[in-house]
Design a protein around this motif. Sequence first.
Motif, mmCIF file in Angstrom:
data_model
loop_
_atom_site.group_PDB
_atom_site.id
_atom_site.type_symbol
_atom_site.label_atom_id
_atom_site.label_comp_id
_atom_site.label_asym_id
_atom_site.label_seq_id
_atom_site.Cartn_x
_atom_site.Cartn_y
_atom_site.Cartn_z
ATOM 1 N N ARG A 331 12.252 -14.531 -19.017
ATOM 2 C CA ARG A 331 12.958 -14.839 -17.775
ATOM 3 C C ARG A 331 12.009 -15.402 -16.728
ATOM 4 O O ARG A 331 10.820 -15.100 -16.715
ATOM 5 C CB ARG A 331 13.625 -13.564 -17.231
ATOM 6 N N ALA A 332 12.565 -16.197 -15.832
ATOM 7 C CA ALA A 332 11.777 -16.680 -14.696
ATOM 8 C C ALA A 332 11.448 -15.499 -13.793
ATOM 9 O O ALA A 332 12.121 -14.468 -13.825
ATOM 10 C CB ALA A 332 12.557 -17.738 -13.938
ATOM 11 N N LEU A 333 10.407 -15.641 -12.993
ATOM 12 C CA LEU A 333 9.951 -14.510 -12.200
ATOM 13 C C LEU A 333 9.711 -14.947 -10.756
ATOM 14 O O LEU A 333 8.563 -15.185 -10.360
ATOM 15 C CB LEU A 333 8.664 -13.958 -12.813
ATOM 16 N N ALA A 337 12.051 -9.954 -2.850
ATOM 17 C CA ALA A 337 11.809 -8.828 -1.954
ATOM 18 C C ALA A 337 12.587 -7.615 -2.445
ATOM 19 O O ALA A 337 13.443 -7.714 -3.311
ATOM 20 C CB ALA A 337 12.219 -9.207 -0.537
ATOM 21 N N GLY A 338 12.288 -6.455 -1.876
ATOM 22 C CA GLY A 338 13.023 -5.246 -2.235
ATOM 23 C C GLY A 338 12.215 -4.363 -3.154
ATOM 24 O O GLY A 338 11.786 -3.266 -2.783
ATOM 25 N N GLU A 339 11.970 -4.804 -4.359
ATOM 26 C CA GLU A 339 11.201 -4.040 -5.319
ATOM 27 C C GLU A 339 9.709 -4.142 -4.996
ATOM 28 O O GLU A 339 9.274 -5.094 -4.338
ATOM 29 C CB GLU A 339 11.452 -4.577 -6.738
ATOM 30 N N PRO A 340 8.890 -3.159 -5.462
ATOM 31 C CA PRO A 340 7.433 -3.290 -5.302
ATOM 32 C C PRO A 340 6.935 -4.570 -5.954
ATOM 33 O O PRO A 340 7.474 -5.016 -6.962
ATOM 34 C CB PRO A 340 6.895 -2.046 -6.017
ATOM 35 N N SER A 364 0.614 5.338 -13.743
ATOM 36 C CA SER A 364 1.752 4.941 -12.910
ATOM 37 C C SER A 364 1.290 4.752 -11.472
ATOM 38 O O SER A 364 0.516 5.570 -10.950
ATOM 39 C CB SER A 364 2.848 6.013 -12.943
ATOM 40 N N PHE A 365 1.741 3.696 -10.831
ATOM 41 C CA PHE A 365 1.490 3.456 -9.410
ATOM 42 C C PHE A 365 2.362 2.294 -8.955
ATOM 43 O O PHE A 365 2.844 1.506 -9.765
ATOM 44 C CB PHE A 365 0.003 3.175 -9.120
ATOM 45 N N ASP A 366 2.565 2.188 -7.640
ATOM 46 C CA ASP A 366 3.314 1.083 -7.040
ATOM 47 C C ASP A 366 2.440 0.369 -6.029
ATOM 48 O O ASP A 366 1.601 0.989 -5.362
ATOM 49 C CB ASP A 366 4.563 1.605 -6.298
ATOM 50 N N VAL A 367 2.628 -0.958 -5.924
ATOM 51 C CA VAL A 367 1.968 -1.750 -4.885
ATOM 52 C C VAL A 367 3.054 -2.565 -4.193
ATOM 53 O O VAL A 367 3.668 -3.432 -4.823
ATOM 54 C CB VAL A 367 0.896 -2.690 -5.462
ATOM 55 N N GLY A 405 9.985 -6.284 -9.698
ATOM 56 C CA GLY A 405 11.131 -5.623 -10.323
ATOM 57 C C GLY A 405 11.446 -6.061 -11.737
ATOM 58 O O GLY A 405 12.375 -5.541 -12.348
ATOM 59 N N GLN A 406 10.683 -6.997 -12.297
ATOM 60 C CA GLN A 406 10.965 -7.464 -13.648
ATOM 61 C C GLN A 406 9.836 -7.064 -14.595
ATOM 62 O O GLN A 406 8.650 -7.198 -14.250
ATOM 63 C CB GLN A 406 11.161 -8.975 -13.658
#
Length: 597
Positions: A331-333, A337-340, A364-367, A405-406
């Motif tokens: 998929r294209a990426l 906005a919205g997701e980390p 596990s971590f988010d940026v 988010g993908q």
Amino acid sequence: MSSLLRILRFAPQLNPLYLGIAASAVLAALLALATPFIIGAATDRIVDAVAGRTSVSDAVTSVVWLALAFLAAEVAATAVVSVGGYWGDVMAARMRRILSSRYYDHLLHLPQRYFDTTLTGRIVSRLNRSITELTQFLQFFSNNAFTMLITTAAVLVISAFYWWPLAVLLAVVFPVYMWLTAKTSTRWQVWEGQKNARVDTASGRFAEVVAQMPVVRAYNQQRTELVGFEERFDEAVALTREQSRFWHMMDAWRRLALNAVFGALYLLIFIRTAQGEFSVGDMVILIQLMAMARQPVMSMSYLVDSAQRAVAGSKDYFEVLEQPRERTDGRALPAGAGEPAVRFRDVTFAYDADAERPVLDGVSFDVHAGRKIAFVGESGGGKSTVTNLLMGLYPAGAGAVEVFGQDVAQTDLAALRALIATVFQEPHLFSGTVRENIAYARPDATDAEVRAAAKAAYADGFIEAFDDGYDQVIGERGLRLSGGQKQRIAVARAVLKDAPILVLDEATSALDTKSERLVQAALEDLMVGRTSLIVAHRLSTIRSVDTIVTLRGGRVEEIGAPDELAESGGIYAQLLQLQQAGTKEAKKMLREYGILG
């Protein structure tokens, strides 16, 4: 031979050349076949004149016309062969270009793991050796094989017209000779594969040594490298002796059998002529036809030898082409906005599937977009592996890596990497000019954009000082530049790419203090407004980040702001204390973590 046919199917655009070569081969064979009949007719005219069956003047007139016919046939044959040879050479050159481009295109899209396990020199050696052997065979085949086959078929038909036993004997020779050659070929192929492996290994080491020549000289290992190089070629020579001894012994037996058969054919022709069944002219025609048939058979040894080398080369060629390519149909990426911006969800990974312990274990971590995160931990703790997985250089063994988010595993890798700018510890510059290296991120960038990127990276000053400015040639891997200069060009390249995600993999670790300050200043400007992932080297370079992730043994130990972790008593706090202590023991421990300064 199926692999050779597969090669031919690679290039349908060459079909007109194939047809032209085949047509010239047919004409050349027909013109060559005219020669025996002209000489045979002239022989009969002369014999008749000597025997008194015709006048000398009539015989001379006939011979003159026959000589002119011979000259015309030879001139026409020369022209046809020259045109066919030209088409064959062009076909081989275009085939080389097609094979090389396909090989290169496939290499450019192979997963990083392939290059981790294959010597660079061996990859290059395969390109040179395999494609050279393939094109040499195709060139020889196109320039000679059609003529040989058509001539052989015509000789069989004409011989049958004169006396069918001659055609039968000739017809037996070809399949028997090819059968004996095929029996020889099986063992020959094994030896050829073993030789190629030795030569490829030696070539691979050669390329590696050339790239690391300062190290070789610094440790005085020239003799060691030469001995290892010669040993591999000595092994190839030993295999060649065994291979060649077997091949030429079998070839000698084939040729002896061939000589016996053609000796019998000549004897039958002489006897039939003596018995009055053939005229002297007929005998001359048949002897020349036998010579014409003999040449293709004798040439088959070289044809088969060349074909075997091509088959061996094509196996290596297709071995590379059969490696699975990176995914390009995901998929294209878009940068949404919205997701980390970046999320690791329980990611586990090992470079070697058989490894006892993974490099990353449940990470596990988010940026979030626009934030800066740094990774701190011992050397080999998985910091750079995090960035490798983010760029899709390797697939996660378990868990998921997400960008906006993908899942990276489901995205188009080219689209993914378009969103990421990277500055590595090693700048990875190419031979060429300063401008070409900066514009590598965007080859269509204008001169003004390139200069603006260089200025943002604090590189415009030293670039303008060069004699040729932005057109200065920097040499292979930028050898004419200092470490700080190379790294600032690498930063300029990342600036020009202007991607929303920035990866800094120990980007200042190899620099002196002055160069580090300049590069760090450029990086601080570059990180503004971007999601930044930083593999830390000096703790002083990450105090301004939003979040620090500490890794120990491939696991996340702590996640938090620098001020929080400085008081937690974990890895980061311990490293800060060691850095402040400044003792020899503290410096030793900092080195173990790849952190000093």
